[in-house]
Design a protein around this motif. Structure first.
Motif, short mmCIF file in Angstrom:
data_model
loop_
_atom_site.label_atom_id
_atom_site.label_comp_id
_atom_site.label_asym_id
_atom_site.label_seq_id
_atom_site.Cartn_x
_atom_site.Cartn_y
_atom_site.Cartn_z
N ALA A 1 49.46 53.33 23.26
CA ALA A 1 50.40 52.63 22.35
C ALA A 1 49.55 52.02 21.37
N LEU A 2 48.54 51.78 21.30
CA LEU A 2 47.69 50.87 20.37
C LEU A 2 47.92 51.66 18.93
N PRO A 3 48.36 50.67 17.82
CA PRO A 3 48.37 51.23 16.43
C PRO A 3 46.88 51.76 16.10
N PRO A 4 46.92 52.94 15.15
CA PRO A 4 45.61 53.65 15.07
C PRO A 4 44.88 52.81 13.79
N GLN A 5 45.54 51.83 13.32
CA GLN A 5 44.84 51.32 12.00
C GLN A 5 44.03 50.06 12.46
N LYS A 6 44.18 49.59 13.52
CA LYS A 6 43.42 48.40 13.89
C LYS A 6 41.91 48.64 14.56
N HIS A 7 40.82 47.60 14.29
CA HIS A 7 39.83 47.67 14.77
C HIS A 7 39.73 46.96 15.93
N ASN A 8 39.25 47.47 17.07
CA ASN A 8 39.35 47.07 18.34
C ASN A 8 37.76 47.20 19.09
N ILE A 9 37.47 46.45 19.96
CA ILE A 9 36.02 46.29 20.75
C ILE A 9 36.31 46.45 21.91
N ILE A 10 35.21 47.15 22.95
CA ILE A 10 35.07 47.21 24.18
C ILE A 10 33.72 47.19 24.63
N SER A 11 33.68 46.27 25.84
CA SER A 11 32.16 46.36 26.27
C SER A 11 32.09 46.60 27.63
N CYS A 12 30.99 47.14 28.03
CA CYS A 12 30.69 47.42 29.62
C CYS A 12 29.12 47.08 29.83
N SER A 13 28.85 46.33 30.78
CA SER A 13 27.46 46.03 31.28
C SER A 13 26.87 46.72 32.43
N ASP A 14 25.82 47.38 32.18
CA ASP A 14 25.35 48.17 33.43
C ASP A 14 25.03 47.05 34.72
N ALA A 15 24.97 45.89 34.45
CA ALA A 15 24.91 44.70 35.60
C ALA A 15 26.05 44.04 35.82
N ASP A 16 27.13 44.54 35.53
CA ASP A 16 28.59 43.72 35.77
C ASP A 16 29.12 44.23 36.97
N ILE A 17 28.93 43.73 38.28
CA ILE A 17 29.52 44.45 39.48
C ILE A 17 30.75 44.43 39.54
N ALA A 18 31.53 43.66 38.47
CA ALA A 18 32.96 43.47 38.82
C ALA A 18 33.85 44.82 37.92
N VAL A 19 33.01 45.76 37.25
CA VAL A 19 33.69 46.42 36.25
C VAL A 19 33.21 47.72 36.47
N ASP A 20 33.85 48.80 36.37
CA ASP A 20 33.56 50.18 36.62
C ASP A 20 33.27 50.78 35.28
#
Length: 270
Positions: A191-210
């Motif tokens: 549902a996000l509008p296509p014209q926005k600039h977004n950022i996502i991060s994921c670390s290989d050492a973050d045990i809380a994140v898949d």
């Protein structure tokens, strides 16, 4: 020598030169890439923190801005009430301040554990409080969700609270074990509008994140100008730490230089 033989001789000479160049002992040039600048550990000298009243029982709302604000952007920072979330929220406000972005964050936990609808109501009211305090319209606002607050940032990114959609940052998003009533993050991302600039991060050492789940989310967000940043050796508290030890959250460790650099690129795209 006939013209045809001249042409043949030229071709032979070119081949011999090429072979000679390939067999040279000259070392392959090494291109050095400068390291990312260190992440800041404190606010800029002319920036301050102040308390802002948000009409919800959600802990203290802390507004970070320069003493003499000009035309700037402002970000609502949302994070979990756990140790890593609180350390990360504080550091994100510092990083954004160093990048010229004011912010509002919550320090501490609400008096009760709210469900998703209550959390979203709190986030919407906080975004309005930030806009009023900074004197900014929706087109100058951002939302950053760390960890378990990712679904809230996704909702703000699609304008689900009644305000305009804002660009979002999903920093080390936790996409499992969502609060009661929370929508599927992949559906929210669509549902996000296509014209926005977004950022996502994921670390290989973050045990809380898949990171596999985060990759799926990034794939869905491809049409929204999403920048997917893969960090190395960064903990859930956004510190340079590959030990995977939660006991080190908030200890005297530097914060992620790579994330700071990536946030700077994201801000420059707005």
């Amino acid at each position: 020598m006939t013209p045809a033989r001249i042409r043949i001789a030229a071709v032979i000479a070119a081949v011999l030169l090429a072979v000679g160049a390939c067999s040279t002992d000259a070392a392959t040039p090494v291109v050095s890439v400068p390291p990312a600048p260190p992440a800041p550990g404190a606010l800029p000298a002319d920036w301050t923190e102040s308390t802002v009243q948000v009409p919800v029982d959600a802990g203290n709302a802390v507004y970070v801005a320069p003493r003499s604000p000009g035309r700037l952007r402002a970000a609502l920072i949302l994070a979990g009430s756990d140790k890593a979330g609180q350390v990360a929220a504080r550091e994100l406000s510092v990083m954004l301040a160093q990048l010229g972005v004011a912010s509002l964050r919550f320090d501490g936990a609400p008096s009760a554990v709210p469900d998703y609808a209550q959390q979203l109501d709190r986030a919407g009211k906080a975004l309005t409080a930030l806009a009023d305090k900074a004197g900014l319209a929706d087109d100058r606002l951002l939302a950053v969700g760390h960890g378990s607050a990712a679904p809230l940032a996704l909702a703000l990114g699609s304008g689900s609270t009644g305000r305009g959609a804002v660009p979002i940052g999903l920093i080390e998003p936790v996409l499992g074990s969502l609060p009661a009533g929370a929508p599927d993050p992949l559906q929210s991302a669509m549902a996000l509008p296509p014209q926005k600039h977004n950022i996502i991060s994921c670390s290989d050492a973050d045990i809380a994140v898949d990171c596999g789940a985060v990759q799926d989310l990034a794939d869905v967000m491809t049409g929204t100008h999403a920048n997917y940043v893969r960090l190395r050796g960064v903990s859930h508290a956004l510190q340079e730490d590959d030990s995977r030890d939660p006991a080190k959250y908030g200890s005297d460790l530097p914060f992620s230089a790579g994330l700071y650099q990536s946030l700077g690129s994201w801000i420059s795209m707005q």
